[in-house]
Each structure stands twice: as structure tokens, then as C-alpha cells.
Design a protein around this motif. Structure first.
Motif, mmCIF file in Angstrom:
data_model
loop_
_atom_site.group_PDB
_atom_site.id
_atom_site.type_symbol
_atom_site.label_atom_id
_atom_site.label_comp_id
_atom_site.label_asym_id
_atom_site.label_seq_id
_atom_site.Cartn_x
_atom_site.Cartn_y
_atom_site.Cartn_z
ATOM 1 N N SER A 1 85.241 41.990 62.211
ATOM 2 C CA SER A 1 85.414 40.645 62.046
ATOM 3 C C SER A 1 86.793 40.096 62.429
ATOM 4 O O SER A 1 86.879 38.976 63.350
ATOM 5 C CB SER A 1 85.184 40.008 60.711
ATOM 6 O OG SER A 1 84.011 40.127 60.440
ATOM 7 N N ASP B 1 79.328 36.492 64.171
ATOM 8 C CA ASP B 1 79.648 37.464 63.226
ATOM 9 C C ASP B 1 78.463 37.633 62.163
ATOM 10 O O ASP B 1 78.623 36.929 61.388
ATOM 11 C CB ASP B 1 81.072 36.951 62.805
ATOM 12 C CG ASP B 1 81.761 38.215 62.095
ATOM 13 O OD1 ASP B 1 81.009 39.351 61.757
ATOM 14 O OD2 ASP B 1 82.630 37.784 61.236
ATOM 15 N N GLU B 2 77.880 38.736 62.170
ATOM 16 C CA GLU B 2 76.938 38.892 61.288
ATOM 17 C C GLU B 2 75.733 37.909 61.163
ATOM 18 O O GLU B 2 75.870 37.408 60.130
ATOM 19 C CB GLU B 2 77.440 39.346 59.968
ATOM 20 C CG GLU B 2 78.192 41.011 60.539
ATOM 21 C CD GLU B 2 77.991 41.949 59.122
ATOM 22 O OE1 GLU B 2 77.315 41.613 58.051
ATOM 23 O OE2 GLU B 2 78.982 42.528 58.844
HETATM 24 MG MG MG Z 1 82.816 41.464 59.013
#
Ligand code: MG
Ligand code: ADP
Length: 243
Positions: free
Chosen positions: A43, A163-164
């Protein structure tokens, strides 16, 4: 042509050395999938690509400009980079359509009328054309994430960061979101950097898979190289746990 070029990127939070010399290049139309264990700096890396985090050292060149420099107009850079987060970050007090229209109208990129047409078009793209007036709170997680993607696309970005995007979703919602992302990659040729634990998506859609562990790119390659012929011991051990 290189859209993003990260050179010897370091990021430190106090004495926590999170990124330890990352070099990464993302080319036009490329889909780069970042995998790796939790806490490895994925991240943080993604957030430095649009200036949400300042590097401790190193350079992050986006569209030919080093965005780590202090005098850069970071808003201008961010207009060209859409970002989608794990937890959607939608405005819950606004209906769906307004969420999508907000940025282009507030930043003076579109009239309200143009933004409305854009929002309607994008709702079709993500398969939610009947949700224009729906309150955000009435949507499922998967629907919210598809709205978040539509909202990012409304600024007409030429890079999308994820991000995910499916990590907070119930399993039955994951496919719809991944399909929208896949369509974006294959039909629109969008340049994408995707952090995900969805190895099926990585295998199918990625041009390149990047394995990050302990703040270092331990190995990168084509999906075939990474999943079928991994060399790095940490990567092998990671794959044995997630595949
Ligand atoms: Mg992360
Ligand atoms: P990942 O996304 O791979 O799980 P992160 O990039 O979120 O990893 O985090 C990597 C490390 O950096 C962790 O040790 C985390 O606690 C730390 N970290 C991330 N963001 C911050 C922050 N804003 N302040 C301090 N430490 C942070």
C-alpha cells in the motif's frame, strides 16, 4: 513509453524502514499486479505513485514528472491517476450519481450536464445503470466498489491504481468487481497497478507480476514466470501459502 518510473524509492516511518530501494517501471497499457504478504509495503508503494505518501528518498516519475519534488502541482497529477481503495471511500451522504459527478464538476472539468451524462455512461460500464439515484447505503459492498471504480473513471484518468479492491467483499461479490477491472484492462487498454490477493486475476490479467516482501521487490516477471517458475525462496514460500 513509460508511464511510471520509480527509482531507488525508500520510505521510512520513524525507525520503520518500509520501502528499501524499490525500482519499478510501468509502461503504457500495462497491467502490473503487486502481490506479497501483509505489512510488506504494498500500500505504501501504491500510495507514493499518486503522491498520497512522500518518499523519504528516491524518485517517482509519473508522466515524465518527478512527483516527489516539492514544487509539483500534485492535484494536476492526481487528476490523471484514479485510485480505488479496499474500503471504497464513497461519500455516504450523497446518492450514487452525485458521487460520480462530484470531482469533475468541482474541479471544473465538466458542466453538471456533461458530468451527468458521463456518470450515466459509467454506470452502464460497471453494470449498475439503474442506481443513479440510489443512496450509497442501500448498495452491497460489491456494488459500492463498482461505483468507486466508476467515480475514479469519471476524471478520465490514464492510470488506475487499485489497493486490494476485493479484500473487504463477500466472496460472491468479488467476481463482479474483478470482471469490471478485467474489462478495463483488456477492452480499454487502461494502464493499471493492482495490489491484490486474487491470484486468479493476476494469472489471467497481469502483464507483469511483482512480488514485494520486506519492502523490496524480491522478484518480478510474467504470470508464468512468477507462478510456474518462481526462483526467490520467499516467493516460493508465499505461493505455497496462497495457492
Ligand atoms: Mg495494504
Ligand atoms: P501492505 O499494504 O503490504 O500490507 P503497508 O504498506 O500498509 O503494507 O505497511 C507497511 C508497513 O508500514 C507496516 O509496518 C505499517 O505499519 C507501516 N505503515 C504504513 N502506513 C503507515 C503510516 N501512515 N504511519 C506509520 N507507519 C505506517
Amino acid at each position: 513509453m513509460s508511464k511510471i518510473k520509480v527509482t531507488d524509492l525508500h520510505k521510512q516511518y520513524a525507525d520503520n524502514h518500509v520501502l528499501k530501494g524499490v525500482n519499478l517501471e510501468v509502461k503504457d497499457n500495462e497491467v502490473v499486479v503487486i502481490i506479497g504478504p501483509s505489512g510488506s509495503g504494498k500500500s505504501t508503494l501504491l500510495r507514493t505513485l499518486n503522491g498520497l505518501e512522500q518518499p523519504t528518498s528516491g524518485s517517482v516519475v509519473v508522466h515524465g514528472e518527478d512527483i516527489a519534488k516539492k514544487d509539483i502541482n500534485i492535484d494536476k497529477v492526481r487528476e490523471q491517476i484514479g485510485m480505488v481503495f479496499q474500503h471504497f471511500n464513497l461519500f455516504n451522504n450523497l446518492p450514487v450519481g452525485e458521487n460520480i459527478m462530484l470531482a469533475p464538476v468541482q474541479l471544473g472539468k465538466m458542466s453538471k450536464q456533461e458530468a451527468k451524462q458521463t456518470a450515466e455512461k459509467l454506470l452502464k460500464v460497471v453494470g449498475l445503470e439503474d442506481k443513479f439515484d440510489a443512496p450509497v447505503n442501500s448498495l452491497s459492498g460489491g456494488q459500492k466498489q463498482r461505483i468507486a471504480i466508476a467515480r475514479a473513471l469519471a476524471m478520465n484518468p490514464d492510470i488506475m491504481l487499485f489497493d486490494e479492491p476485493t479484500s473487504a467483499l463477500d466472496p460472491e461479490m468479488v467476481g463482479d468487481v474483478l470482471n469490471v477491472m478485467k474489462k478495463l484492462a483488456t477492452e480499454d487498454g487502461m494502464t493499471m497497478v493492482v495490489v491484490t490477493h486474487e491470484m486468479g486475476f493476476a494469472k489471467e490479467v497481469a502483464d507483469r507480476v511483482v512480488f514485494v516482501d520486506q519492502g523490496i521487490i524480491q522478484e518480478q516477471g510474467t504470470p508464468d514466470e512468477i507462478f510456474n517458475h518462481p526462483k526467490n525462496e520467499r516467493l516460493k514460500s508465499f505461493l505455497s501459502k496462497v495457492l
